[in-house]
Design an enzyme around this catalytic site. Structure first.
Site, mmCIF file in Angstrom:
data_model
loop_
_atom_site.group_PDB
_atom_site.id
_atom_site.type_symbol
_atom_site.label_atom_id
_atom_site.label_comp_id
_atom_site.label_asym_id
_atom_site.label_seq_id
_atom_site.Cartn_x
_atom_site.Cartn_y
_atom_site.Cartn_z
ATOM 1 N N CYS A 113 0.802 -1.278 0.114
ATOM 2 C CA CYS A 113 0.001 -0.042 -0.028
ATOM 3 C C CYS A 113 0.771 1.292 -0.033
ATOM 4 O O CYS A 113 0.369 2.250 -0.357
ATOM 5 C CB CYS A 113 -1.145 -0.076 1.163
ATOM 6 S SG CYS A 113 -1.845 -1.424 1.209
ATOM 7 N N HIS A 251 -3.441 7.140 1.784
ATOM 8 C CA HIS A 251 -3.950 5.910 1.237
ATOM 9 C C HIS A 251 -5.126 5.487 1.789
ATOM 10 O O HIS A 251 -5.644 5.890 2.896
ATOM 11 C CB HIS A 251 -2.696 4.936 1.833
ATOM 12 C CG HIS A 251 -3.252 3.418 1.774
ATOM 13 N ND1 HIS A 251 -3.764 2.948 0.518
ATOM 14 C CD2 HIS A 251 -3.388 2.350 2.707
ATOM 15 C CE1 HIS A 251 -3.968 1.650 0.524
ATOM 16 N NE2 HIS A 251 -3.885 1.410 1.840
ATOM 17 N N ASN A 281 -10.029 -0.009 -0.535
ATOM 18 C CA ASN A 281 -8.783 0.077 -0.708
ATOM 19 C C ASN A 281 -7.873 -0.645 -1.823
ATOM 20 O O ASN A 281 -8.211 -1.703 -1.985
ATOM 21 C CB ASN A 281 -8.154 -0.700 0.614
ATOM 22 C CG ASN A 281 -6.640 -0.839 1.090
ATOM 23 O OD1 ASN A 281 -6.083 -0.439 -0.012
ATOM 24 N ND2 ASN A 281 -6.226 -1.100 2.152
HETATM 25 O O1 UT7 Z 1 -3.845 -1.273 3.227
HETATM 26 C C1 UT7 Z 1 -3.195 -1.521 4.217
HETATM 27 C C2 UT7 Z 1 -3.798 -1.281 5.767
HETATM 28 N N1 UT7 Z 1 -4.812 -1.579 6.258
HETATM 29 C C3 UT7 Z 1 -5.658 -1.159 6.992
HETATM 30 O O2 UT7 Z 1 -5.160 -0.025 7.246
HETATM 31 C C4 UT7 Z 1 -6.802 -2.107 7.593
HETATM 32 C C5 UT7 Z 1 -6.827 -1.423 9.123
HETATM 33 N N2 UT7 Z 1 -7.886 -2.293 9.552
HETATM 34 C C6 UT7 Z 1 -9.169 -1.786 9.602
HETATM 35 O O3 UT7 Z 1 -9.444 -1.072 8.775
HETATM 36 C C7 UT7 Z 1 -10.286 -2.578 10.624
HETATM 37 O O4 UT7 Z 1 -9.435 -3.017 11.672
HETATM 38 C C8 UT7 Z 1 -11.093 -3.360 10.098
HETATM 39 C C9 UT7 Z 1 -12.194 -2.430 9.042
HETATM 40 C C10 UT7 Z 1 -10.384 -4.477 9.187
HETATM 41 C C11 UT7 Z 1 -11.879 -4.262 11.027
HETATM 42 O O5 UT7 Z 1 -12.809 -3.113 11.803
HETATM 43 P P1 UT7 Z 1 -12.643 -3.193 13.428
HETATM 44 O O6 UT7 Z 1 -13.443 -2.266 13.945
HETATM 45 O O7 UT7 Z 1 -11.061 -3.376 13.788
HETATM 46 O O8 UT7 Z 1 -13.308 -4.629 13.420
HETATM 47 P P2 UT7 Z 1 -13.003 -6.118 14.394
HETATM 48 O O9 UT7 Z 1 -11.970 -6.609 13.341
HETATM 49 O O10 UT7 Z 1 -12.497 -5.855 15.636
HETATM 50 O O11 UT7 Z 1 -14.205 -7.004 14.116
HETATM 51 C C12 UT7 Z 1 -15.111 -6.448 14.819
HETATM 52 C C13 UT7 Z 1 -16.313 -7.686 14.576
HETATM 53 C C14 UT7 Z 1 -15.844 -8.908 14.805
HETATM 54 O O12 UT7 Z 1 -16.803 -9.931 15.477
HETATM 55 P P3 UT7 Z 1 -16.854 -10.355 17.032
HETATM 56 O O13 UT7 Z 1 -15.674 -11.096 17.104
HETATM 57 O O14 UT7 Z 1 -16.927 -8.794 17.693
HETATM 58 O O15 UT7 Z 1 -17.943 -11.092 17.168
HETATM 59 C C15 UT7 Z 1 -15.497 -9.638 13.583
HETATM 60 O O16 UT7 Z 1 -15.725 -10.870 13.277
HETATM 61 O O17 UT7 Z 1 -16.698 -7.617 13.278
HETATM 62 C C16 UT7 Z 1 -16.761 -8.944 12.657
HETATM 63 N N3 UT7 Z 1 -16.585 -8.596 11.256
HETATM 64 C C17 UT7 Z 1 -17.419 -8.497 10.503
HETATM 65 N N4 UT7 Z 1 -18.771 -8.539 10.532
HETATM 66 C C18 UT7 Z 1 -19.596 -8.215 9.489
HETATM 67 C C19 UT7 Z 1 -15.285 -8.626 10.727
HETATM 68 N N5 UT7 Z 1 -15.561 -8.356 9.463
HETATM 69 C C20 UT7 Z 1 -16.975 -8.329 9.054
HETATM 70 C C21 UT7 Z 1 -17.526 -8.252 8.145
HETATM 71 N N6 UT7 Z 1 -19.011 -8.144 8.295
HETATM 72 N N7 UT7 Z 1 -17.333 -8.062 6.812
#
Ligand code: UT7
Length: 324
Positions: A113, A251, A281
């Protein structure tokens, strides 16, 4: 002396738009979750006749037209991608062949990225040392080809696209922070963070292309800290205050990362260019794509001071300050 000058920008997106609602038919997710957690509403996904090189070539042609220069004047092509058409040769050489400017320098840069910022810095250095007079710097990706479409934690986040800029070697007479050109760049990498964001395949390890794997929350935390730090470094290097920045072109990984980083630095949210809602992204393509969008819609104008910044797999991260 100022760094290389930006003469024009261009971009290209696959024809097919995939909405959050369409993804929700395939994996256990929802438009509400994706929009609230990421700001993404849709992404462009390459069809079978579209590849990283076809998108890169279209973006490069648009940038040449915008700059008003002939392809024959391009002596250097640096293309940032993590999704090349082939393991080799470099996708940059396909762009070179399509544009008919053979004989100069052409190679790819792999910094995921942050790839566009790495590529821009390498091109600027080569132009500054006289290796070429004009360059095309391209970020192009078809991340859809390395996604696990059954993994909801990654497949909803990415899209395909390409962005390109035409750079010209610095003019020996222009100097100072008011002269157009690249004013400063800082790049970093921390290879110890490999397991937080990587692809689980490759020619030398599995002989497969592999799929993106990410520990999103940890990447998020690192991103905000690293980006705020590297922006401060570039401001210190160049003697520019945060208030002098006209636009930040980040980004586009997550709208929440964009706003958290801007808040940490005291940058007004309306100065941050956001395209993650439309493009998701697009890895190395996201910064030049967003730059092109904001130039073409008239927000970024000649003379503006623009900060480009990115962070991604590796980890790699960096920032570049440029006077348009
Ligand atoms: O380009 C390179 C750099 N990349 C980034 O900068 C990405 C950085 N990270 C992020 O943008 C965020 O961490 C994400 C968007 C990937 C995830 O958001 P989050 O608020 O950190 O969510 P999380 O990973 O803590 O997940 C929260 C909940 C989980 O469920 P439980 O364990 O709370 O029951 C996940 O299983 O959301 C669930 N979850 C989803 N639910 C519905 C994860 N993906 C999904 C989904 N739809 N697509």
């Amino acid at each position: 002396m100022s760094g290389s000058r930006l003469l024009g920008t261009g971009s290209a997106l696959p024809r097919r738009i995939v909405t959050n609602a369409e993804l929700a038919e395939r994996v256990d997710t929802s438009d509400e979750w994706i929009t609230a957690r990421t700001g993404i509403r849709q992404r462009h996904i390459a069809q079978s006749d579209e590849t990283t090189s076809t998108l890169a070539i279209a973006a490069a042609r648009a940038a040449l037209e915008d700059a008003g220069v002939e392809a024959a004047s391009i002596g250097l092509i640096v293309l940032a991608t993590a999704t090349p058409d082939n393991t080799f040769p470099a996708t940059a050489t396909k762009v070179q062949a399509a544009l008919g400017c053979n004989g100069g320098i052409a190679f790819d840069v792999a910094a995921v990225c942050s790839g566009f910022l790495y590529a821009l810095s390498v091109a600027d250095s080569l132009l500054t040392t006289g290796m070429a007079k004009r360059a095309l710097v391209i970020g192009a990706e078809t991340f859809s080809r390395i996604l696990d479409w059954d993994d909801r934690t990654t497949c909803v986040l990415f899209g395909d696209g390409a962005g390109a800029v035409v750079l010209e070697a610095p003019d020996a007479t222009s100097a100072g922070k008011d002269a157009p050109g690249i004013l400063g760049t800082r790049l970093h990498a921390d290879g110890s963070c490999h397991d937080l964001l990587y692809v689980d395949g490759g020619p030398s390890s599995t002989q497969t292309v592999g799929h993106v794997r990410m520990r999103g929350q940890e990447v998020f935390r690192h991103a905000v800290v690293n980006l705020a730090d590297v922006l401060k470094e570039v401001l210190e290097d160049t003697g520019v205050s945060v208030d002098e920045i006209d636009w930040v072109v980040p980004h586009q990984a997550n709208a929440r990362i964009l706003s958290a980083t801007a808040r940490k630095l005291g940058i007004a949210p309306e100065k941050v260019i956001v395209t993650v809602d439309r493009h998701a992204n697009t890895s190395a393509a996201s910064v030049p794509l967003a730059l092109d969008v904001a130039r073409k819609d008239g927000r970024i104008k000649p003379g503006d001071l623009v900060m480009l910044e990115a962070m991604g797999g590796g980890f790699t991260w960096g920032a570049t300050l440029i006077r348009m």
